[in-house]
Scaffold this active site. Structure first.
Site, PDB file in Angstrom:
ATOM      1  N   TYR A  59       0.857  -1.187   0.000  1.00 20.09           N
ATOM      2  CA  TYR A  59       0.000   0.000   0.000  1.00 20.09           C
ATOM      3  C   TYR A  59       0.899   1.246   0.000  1.00 20.09           C
ATOM      4  O   TYR A  59       1.317   1.737   1.046  1.00 20.09           O
ATOM      5  CB  TYR A  59      -0.925   0.028   1.210  1.00 20.09           C
ATOM      6  CG  TYR A  59      -1.909  -1.122   1.301  1.00 20.09           C
ATOM      7  CD1 TYR A  59      -2.158  -1.959   0.210  1.00 20.09           C
ATOM      8  CD2 TYR A  59      -2.586  -1.388   2.486  1.00 20.09           C
ATOM      9  CE1 TYR A  59      -3.044  -3.009   0.302  1.00 20.09           C
ATOM     10  CE2 TYR A  59      -3.490  -2.440   2.578  1.00 20.09           C
ATOM     11  CZ  TYR A  59      -3.703  -3.246   1.488  1.00 20.09           C
ATOM     12  OH  TYR A  59      -4.585  -4.297   1.588  1.00 20.09           O
ATOM     13  N   ALA A 280     -10.556   4.296   4.639  1.00 15.49           N
ATOM     14  CA  ALA A 280     -10.696   5.754   4.777  1.00 15.49           C
ATOM     15  C   ALA A 280      -9.334   6.398   4.637  1.00 15.49           C
ATOM     16  O   ALA A 280      -8.314   5.809   4.981  1.00 15.49           O
ATOM     17  CB  ALA A 280     -11.311   6.110   6.129  1.00 15.49           C
TER      18      ALA A 280
END
Length: 328
Positions: A59, A280
């Site tokens: 990520y 989020a």
């Protein structure tokens, strides 16, 4: 949030049934990073009772872990941190699978450094590596487990057969597959397997990459560096069919006084020993977490949801496009 927790083998504290998903925080395939907002997002999640944070080296190619490490300085004891391994990447940031023993150990050491911690609560193999025996990967993870660098082990995107091999070598506490109202292949084998072996399913993509957030319209478009630009669900005519289903799902949500987003998360939580990963990257995107907790869908609600899918999306599209390649 205190009653909406679940126990994971190997972790002494219960985890929140909603976990913070941090793929977008890394920036890669999500329009670039925004570290200030990312740190505020982690803090907001902790303040709202989310004590479970899921990340991965890929990520942002280490960036998500680094941001989480900064965000948890002085708060590490408040969070249960899950990360992953088994994906390497080329110099031009193209991921590929690599779960060889040396890579496993290197990734754990790198994650500990980025996360600024002396242990990883949950380490997961991100994707099965078809060129490395699962036994080799599991043995190295079990060594790291015994060394105290890892408290619990999990796998992501593994088949039942692959998990059986893994479990012969090392304990398996969690399974992380894609799972949401629209993507339900997990129900065929993975969810029953988790129930049979006392494992927790960490459902990634419970909002189907924002489709179930209820804010998209037929005019919504995605830039080329956004994952959804290559997801067939978000291409016409498929996109229109999925949006029509979302409109009908809103009617069920309205009956409960909830948003379709809360309905989608609640649906995942009602399926069994599950945790929903709430992605989020801005603090305001944590708003609404508690609306998914403290209630349940009825059997008739679930039947109606199934009917909506059959009406609008009779041939749902699985997220196979997301699978990274094997190494050369």
């Amino acid at each position: 949030m205190s009653t909406d927790t679940i126990s994971i083998k190997g972790i002494s504290r219960p985890v929140s049934r909603i976990a913070l998903g941090t793929w977008a925080i890394g920036g890669w395939m999500w329009g670039g990073p925004d570290d200030d907002n990312a740190i505020k997002t982690v803090h907001r999640a902790l303040d709202e009772g989310i004590n479970f944070i899921d990340t991965a080296p890929v990520y942002g190619f280490g960036h998500s872990e680094e941001v989480i490490g900064r965000a948890l300085e002085g708060r590490r004891d408040k969070a249960i941190v899950a990360t992953k391994l088994g994906l390497a990447w080329t110099d031009d940031h193209k991921p590929y699978r690599d779960s060889r023993a040396a890579r496993v150990r290197k990734e754990v050491e790198d994650s500990l450094r980025r996360l600024k911690t002396d242990h990883i609560d949950l380490e997961q193999v991100h994707w099965p590596d078809g060129k490395t025996p699962i036994e080799e990967t599991a043995r190295e993870l079990e060594k790291l487990h015994k060394e105290g660098k890892i408290l619990a082990l999990g796998v992501s995107n593994f088949s039942v057969q692959e998990m059986d091999i893994f479990r012969e070598i090392a304990p398996l506490s969690t399974i992380q597959p894609p799972y949401n109202i629209f993507e339900r292949a997990t129900e065929r084998e993975i969810l029953p397997y988790a129930k049979a072996h006392d494992a927790v399913v960490m459902a990634y993509g419970p909002l189907c990459r924002g489709l179930l957030a209820g804010k998209m319209t037929r005019e919504t478009t995605f830039p080329s560096d956004d994952l959804r630009s290559s997801d067939p669900k978000f291409q016409k005519p498929n996109f229109d069919h999925y949006l029509a289903a979302v409109e009908d799902l809103k009617q069920i949500a309205d009956r409960h006084g909830k948003s379709v987003l809360s309905l989608a998360i609640r649906w995942v939580l009602d399926q069994g020993p599950t945790v929903a990963l709430w992605g989020a990257r801005k603090p305001e995107q944590i708003d609404g977490v508690n609306d998914a907790l403290g209630w349940s869908l009825s059997d008739s609600d679930k039947t109606e949801i199934d009917a909506i899918l059959k009406r609008h999306v009779p041939q749902p599209i699985d997220p196979d496009f997301m699978a990274p390649p094997q190494r050369d």
